[in-house]
Motif scaffolding. Structure first.
Motif: not given
Length: 319
Positions: A55, A80, A82, A89, A94, A98, A108, A110-112
Motif C-alpha cells: 500500500s 498496489n 488505489v 490516495n 505512489a 515505486n 510494481l 498497480s490497479t484501482s
C-alpha cells in the motif's frame, strides 16, 4: 546505554516484550530474522514467485525490504491498489512507493477499484448510504481488496501472496473471529496457510510476529517516507476492529508480550483443530465465479453491489 545484543553500539530502542535495549542495526536484524523464520515456515523461500500486496504504508515497505534481504528480488512482484478515497490516495505516495521498490529490484504493478470493479470506494459508500444501508467502508474495502489481490496473484502465476499484516493485525483478527463465533474462519488465520479453493492463491503473512510499532520504527530507521495519515473512514466510523485494537493495546501496556502470546497460543490450537477437521472446498459465487463462504450462492462483494444499487441481478437469495 549499550546494546544488549552486540554489546558494542549504543542502544536506541527498548523492546518491551523481550526487555532488551537494542541498537539500530540489531533491531533491524531482529525484525528481519523473525520475518525470515515465518517466511521459511510459510514456504516463501522455496517457491518461484511471490506477489507482495503493498500500500505504501510502513507495513508493506517493511515487508518488501525485509523479504528482499534474504529472497531474490526477481522472485518478488509487488501489487498496489488505489481504492479511490478523496484526499487519501495521493499520487506522490505512489511515486515514492515505486522508487523504493525499484531500488530493491522489485517490480510494481498497480490497479484501482475504479478500473477493476467499476466504482471507487467513495462511490460504493455513497451509493450504499443512498440506499439506507448500514455498511462500513471497511466492509467494502476489505472484501474487494482481497478479491483483486487474489486475481493479481493468479494473473502473474504467483505461488503465494504475501500481505503486510503485522502482529497487532493478527491478534485483532483472532479476537474478532472469536467474538463472532466464526470457527471455520478462525482456523484459516493460523501460521500454516489453508487452501480451500483452486481459485485461491495461498496467502501468507511474514510480519505476523512483528509488532506494529516495530514496523513503524523499522521503516523510520530505513529512511522510508510512508503514508502516516489514517484512512478517514476509520476515524469517522470506528469499527469493531478499532475497538478490539484499543482493548488489546491496553492489555499489551499492562503485560508486554500479550499480543505475541495470543498469536502463538492460537497457532498451537489452530494446528490441532486442523488435524481433526475436514475442510471442504469453498463454493463459487454464481455471479462473479469467485470463491464464497460456505452456504452462500453469491459472494459478499456481489451482494453489497446489488444492495447498493450498483449491480443489477435478480432472483438470488441474500443473507
Amino acid at each position: 546505554m549499550i546494546c544488549d545484543v552486540c554489546k558494542s553500539r549504543e542502544a536506541v530502542i527498548y523492546q518491551p516484550h523481550t526487555g532488551r535495549n537494542l541498537c539500530k542495526e540489531c533491531f533491524i536484524n531482529d525484525v528481519r530474522e523473525r520475518v525470515k523464520r515465518e517466511a521459511e515456515k510459510q514456504g516463501i523461500t522455496k517457491v518461484n514467485k511471490v506477489l507482495l500486496a503493498v500500500s505504501g504504508g510502513k507495513d508493506s515497505l517493511t515487508l518488501a525490504d525485509a523479504l528482499a534481504s534474504f529472497v531474490d528480488p526477481k522472485r518478488l512482484i509487488a501489487f498496489n491498489i488505489v481504492e479511490g478515497i478523496q484526499g487519501y490516495n495521493r499520487e506522490d505516495q505512489a511515486k515514492k512507493l515505486n522508487k523504493y521498490l525499484s531500488d530493491l529490484g522489485i517490480e510494481l504493478i498497480s490497479t484501482s477499484f475504479k478500473a477493476e470493479v467499476g466504482f471507487t470506494l467513495d462511490e460504493m459508500v455513497s451509493s450504499a448510504k443512498g440506499k439506507g444501508l448500514n455498511v462500513s467502508a471497511c466492509t467494502f474495502c476489505g472484501g474487494f481488496r482481497r478479491k483483486l489481490i487474489n486475481n493479481a496473484g493468479r494473473e502473474v502465476k504467483a505461488d503465494l501472496v504475501a500481505t503486510g499484516h503485522n502482529l497487532d493485525d493478527e491478534a485483532q483478527t483472532i479476537v474478532i473471529n472469536l467474538l463472532r463465533g466464526d470457527v471455520k474462519r478462525i482456523i484459516r488465520v493460523g501460521d500454516v496457510p489453508v487452501k480451500l479453493s483452486d481459485k485461491f492463491v495461498l496467502r501468507v503473512k511474514p510480519l505476523r510476529k512483528v509488532y506494529e510499532w516495530e514496523t513503524t520504527m523499522y521503516a523510520y530507521y530505513k529512511g522510508f517516507e510512508f503514508q502516516e495519515v489514517e484512512c478517514p473512514y476509520i476515524s469517522s466510523r470506528p469499527t469493531l476492529r478499532a475497538r478490539v485494537r484499543d482493548l488489546l493495546y491496553a492489555l499489551e501496556a499492562m503485560r508486554p508480550g500479550s499480543l505475541l502470546n495470543i498469536v502463538e497460543e492460537f497457532d498451537r490450537v489452530a494446528e490441532e483443530f486442523r488435524r481433526k477437521s475436514e475442510m471442504k472446498e469453498l463454493p463459487s459465487c454464481k455471479i462473479c465465479g469467485e470463491p464464497t463462504s460456505y452456504g452462500r450462492e453469491i459472494c459478499k462483494n456481489c451482494e453489497l453491489l446489488i444492495k447498493s444499487g450498483l449491480l443489477n441481478y435478480q432472483n438470488l437469495p441474500m443473507s
